[in-house]
Design an enzyme around this catalytic site. Structure first.
Site, PDB file in Angstrom:
ATOM      1  N   GLY A 126       0.807  -1.209   0.000  1.00  0.00           N
ATOM      2  CA  GLY A 126       0.000   0.000   0.000  1.00  0.00           C
ATOM      3  C   GLY A 126       0.838   1.256   0.000  1.00  0.00           C
ATOM      4  O   GLY A 126       2.014   1.227  -0.358  1.00  0.00           O
ATOM      5  N   CYS A 127       0.220   2.365   0.394  1.00  0.00           N
ATOM      6  CA  CYS A 127       0.852   3.680   0.239  1.00  0.00           C
ATOM      7  C   CYS A 127       1.695   4.054   1.447  1.00  0.00           C
ATOM      8  O   CYS A 127       1.358   4.986   2.186  1.00  0.00           O
ATOM      9  CB  CYS A 127      -0.217   4.716  -0.042  1.00  0.00           C
ATOM     10  N   VAL A 128       2.762   3.340   1.647  1.00  0.00           N
ATOM     11  CA  VAL A 128       3.676   3.666   2.767  1.00  0.00           C
ATOM     12  C   VAL A 128       5.113   3.687   2.272  1.00  0.00           C
ATOM     13  O   VAL A 128       5.430   3.090   1.268  1.00  0.00           O
ATOM     14  CB  VAL A 128       3.559   2.666   3.932  1.00  0.00           C
TER      15      VAL A 128
END
Lengths: 128, 461
Positions: A126-128
């Site tokens: 995901g968006c990390v």
């Protein structure tokens, strides 16, 4: 001094042909082979043991493991066992009483990547 | 160095520009750049089968002729070259294959062969590589005199590649987590509850008020869709949502089954995109909500606004972005804010998919100018905004890839830095992960904040 062998990509395993293994000492001092992905994260988080941390700490730029390191790693490991996820970073700061700056000094590759990898979490998505 | 815009690479304070430019002399180098491909077992987890045969590619590629957009974009290019230096991947790599027209030509030459296309003329490795160095940002389409949208071409080609199991590992791993848990980060309901409770307690400590973040309430008027990164990493964004909903006295809830505003199906194929969108629609219907409120996410809002909105409308449910809710509330005086809480100079960065795919350009600006002391616009802004360099599923944290995305993100950071602002503001979870990395790599004295973070700091509750 515990002798540690790190063998990368030596053994092919099914279709995970590019993955590797890390040789670690288990709690009884026996050699144990643990499968990791290409970025060195555990393929199966249940395989974690303190010997894994000893074996790969240097890859996360941790030269010497101190009690302060273990305090963070043990907290993350307990949390991970309970929730199947790492905690929000601020929760880690608060509950271990360790400032974020200090965490970055202890784990130069960062809490999400370095410290969580040592605690046996898989690679984040995901968006990390 | 041609074209002139590439000179901005030399202005990076990282001291690594010469080394980066030297690598580009090796033609094979760019050809091999791309996030790592997914393995067979991971491909199976997202419902596809790996079959990397050029024969299958030819068969599926011919099927793209059913897409009117694809056919138009293949036929209408005049090779004028205006798009070339508009692409951040061309600026960073200097490789024409990495420009919109160059990338399109990799498949245009196959398209022109029509039915005579033979598997032996297909270089799958090259297509996979260059089609995974496009962030689907659509900046080229704004400058193209014919309106050719390379992102649409990329999506068509990726549709074929995904069905052949040729997809980056990072994208497939993230999609797989959504199938398992409903969110990109793979958080189970217990993990979400633990994080949400922590953030709620922090807000109580900070404000002295019981500001709730309702989770998994069986019935509510509003279903809120945050990015899972808001729950785990960008906690200030989550607080911003909660404070606005609290101030407006909304009856709302987050659902642990659909706690994801992103939709990585956009980067893979339409089947997955629609399946993820439908998950939200089903949950909204189950909870009997009147409205769905979307959190801060770039491409996720494009999907929501263009697909989920119409599916929800069939059920009589409306959709709003949290910026639309917040902007209206500020305009009507329903919430009060104190600008002095954000006493600095801020530059708003338009996420590609809000500005070029989601009709969200004015609301974020209205909000920002209401909640901070001073704002400044960059040279390329609104529909001409530069991509962060990690959209389109290219946020993979991989040793060989990280350097590439650090340079692909440099144009956006460079023009923001040039404004003199100390804080870049962006309401996109990919930006919130990518920009701090790009800023750190280039050693620029800036920080990154979400827009709702600043609302949360300024709002009086």
């Amino acid at each position: 001094m515990v002798l540690v062998y790190i063998l990368w990509g030596e053994f092919a395993m099914g279709d995970e042909d590019n993955a590797g293994f890390v040789m670690v000492k288990d709690s009884n001092g026996n050699d144990k082979k643990i499968a990791v992905d290409e970025d060195g994260f555990l393929l199966n988080p249940k395989d974690w043991c303190p010997g894994f941390v000893d074996a790969v700490a240097k890859q996360e730029a941790v030269e010497t493991l101190t009690d302060e390191h273990w305090k963070i790693i043990n907290y993350l490991r307990d949390y991970f066992t309970k929730f199947d996820s790492c905690p929000p970073i601020r929760m880690l700061v608060k509950n271990t009483g360790t400032e974020l700056k200090k965490i970055y000094q202890l784990f130069p590759t960062g809490p999400a990547k370095g410290a969580c990898r040592l605690a046996g979490a898989p690679k984040p998505t995901g968006c990390v | 160095m041609k074209p002139k815009i590439r000179e901005i690479l030399l202005k990076s304070p990282s001291g690594k520009a010469e080394e980066w430019l030297a690598k580009q002399k090796n033609i094979e180098w760019a050809n091999g750049l791309n996030p790592r491909p997914a393995k067979d077992s991971l491909v199976a987890e997202i419902g596809e089968t790996k079959n990397e045969s050029p024969e299958l590619f030819v068969e599926k590629f011919k099927g793209l002729r059913q897409s009117k957009a694809f056919v138009d974009f293949m036929d209408s290019c005049t090779r004028c070259g205006i798009c070339i230096d508009k692409c951040h991947f061309f600026i960073s790599t200097g490789d024409v294959n990495n420009s919109p027209v160059g990338r399109a030509n990799l498949v245009r030459k196959l398209y022109k062969k029509g039915n005579r296309l033979k598997p032996s003329s297909v270089d799958l490795k090259k297509i996979f590589s260059y089609y995974n160095q496009c962030t689907e940002c659509r900046r080229c389409s704004v400058f193209c005199p014919q309106g050719i949208d390379q992102a649409e071409i990329t999506r068509n080609v990726r549709e074929v590649l995904t069905e052949m199991g040729m997809i980056p590992e990072y994208v497939a791993a993230t999609l797989s987590q959504v199938y398992k848990t409903g969110n990109n980060m793979g958080l189970n309901p217990k993990a979400i509850a633990s994080a949400v409770e922590f953030v709620r307690d922090e807000m109580t400590e900070e404000t002295g008020k019981e500001i709730d973040i309702p989770l998994d309430r069986p019935k509510a008027d509003f279903l809120f869709i945050p990015s899972s990164a808001d729950i785990m990493v960008n906690n200030d964004t989550l607080k911003g949502y909660a404070k606005v909903m609290y101030a407006l006295k909304k009856d709302w809830t987050i659902s642990s089954a659909t706690s994801e505003a992103a939709n990585f199906g956009t980067f893979a194929n339409e089947r997955i995109l629609m399946e993820f969108g439908d998950k939200v629609v089903d949950e909204a219907e189950k909870k009997g909500v009147k409205e769905v409120v979307w959190g801060e996410c770039g491409h996720g809002w494009r999907t929501a606004n263009n697909y989920v909105r119409y599916r929800l409308a069939e059920k009589g449910i409306s959709l709003q972005h949290v910026h639309q809710v917040t902007s209206k509330a500020i305009e009507r005086g329903q919430i009060t804010v104190d600008k002095n809480k954000n006493d600095d100079l801020f530059n708003y960065h338009d996420p590609c998919n809000l500005a070029r795919g989601g009709n969200l350009v004015n609301e974020p600006r209205k909000i920002l100018s209401a909640v901070v002391r001073e704002t400044v616009e960059a040279e390329f802004t609104k529909d001409k905004t530069f991509c962060c360099g990690a959209g389109g599923g290219l946020l993979a944290d991989e040793k060989d890839w990280n350097e590439s995305r650090a340079w692909a993100g440099w144009p956006a950071v460079y023009y923001s830095w040039k404004t003199g602002a100390h804080t870049m503001v962006s309401p996109c979870a990919i930006d919130k992960a990518q920009f701090p990395y790009v800023i750190g790599y280039h050693k620029v004295d800036m920080q990154m904040k979400g827009l709702m973070d600043l609302v949360g700091f300024a709002i009086e509750v």
